[in-house]
Design a protein around this motif. Sequence first.
Motif, short mmCIF file in Angstrom:
data_model
loop_
_atom_site.label_atom_id
_atom_site.label_comp_id
_atom_site.label_asym_id
_atom_site.label_seq_id
_atom_site.Cartn_x
_atom_site.Cartn_y
_atom_site.Cartn_z
N ARG A 115 -6.20 -9.07 -2.48
CA ARG A 115 -6.75 -7.93 -2.07
C ARG A 115 -5.88 -6.95 -1.04
N ILE B 6 -2.91 -5.61 -3.05
CA ILE B 6 -3.33 -4.62 -3.99
C ILE B 6 -3.52 -3.22 -2.91
N THR B 7 -4.11 -3.50 -1.96
CA THR B 7 -4.31 -2.41 -0.89
C THR B 7 -2.76 -1.72 -0.52
N GLN C 95 -0.26 -1.98 -2.14
CA GLN C 95 0.34 -1.32 -3.56
C GLN C 95 -0.25 0.27 -3.53
N ARG C 96 -1.38 0.13 -3.32
CA ARG C 96 -2.07 1.34 -3.69
C ARG C 96 -1.66 2.56 -2.58
N ASP D 7 1.94 3.45 -3.73
CA ASP D 7 2.08 4.40 -4.76
C ASP D 7 1.71 5.73 -4.34
N ALA D 8 0.58 5.87 -3.54
CA ALA D 8 0.02 7.12 -3.10
C ALA D 8 1.34 7.79 -2.21
N ALA E 162 -4.83 7.22 -1.44
CA ALA E 162 -4.77 5.69 -1.87
C ALA E 162 -6.46 5.33 -1.92
N GLY E 163 -7.32 6.13 -1.59
CA GLY E 163 -8.55 5.68 -1.56
C GLY E 163 -9.05 4.73 -0.67
#
Length: 200
Positions: A12, A15-16, A18-19, A22-23, A45-46
């Motif tokens: 997890r 994944i964070t 990576q977000r 990307d952002a 990224a949320g």
Amino acid sequence: MSAAPIVRRPARTEITRQRIFDASMQLIGERGPAEVTVDEIAAAAGVSKGTVYYNFGSKAELIAQLLEYGVELLEARLAPRDDLPSLAAVEQMLRGTLEFFDAYPSFTQLLVSEMWRTPSAWRDTLTLLRERLFTLAGATLDRIPQEHAVREGVSPQGMVGLVLGAALVMGLDRQVFNPERSREESLHTLMTTIHGYLRD
């Protein structure tokens, strides 16, 4: 003496990261590092602003780690292919590089802009990352003289710089000015340079 245990980051958390990666690349590619805030990165990224700081510590460290993370992804595309003849291995390496630039266009823009910016806040980081990429690409290009006659007086390091530099510029040129040019056409052009290294 036993080897230190490998500490794996929870899925997890990856994944964070990576977000956030990307952002950040999207925003920074559009406006540059100086114009993007941590609040904007977190929103895109949320995640919370605290999550960004938890993962990276500061905006400057975020950019440094993003550069390293992006280069790690690129390194996977540059991994030597000893199961292929040297020219096929070079072609595979260049195809993977162009595919990476297509997948991460904002990272390509950041890498190019900071690589040639003087001075860059991340100059030391970029110097180390450049050496890693040169070492990997060199492992593939160094095989060519072992299998083919090559032109004398051409520095192996010079060839690595030429090939990686040409791939980087060609990838960026496709993004900005010639999106209609196919990746295979760009690859063919790059391989023409490689064939020019061979002696008739």
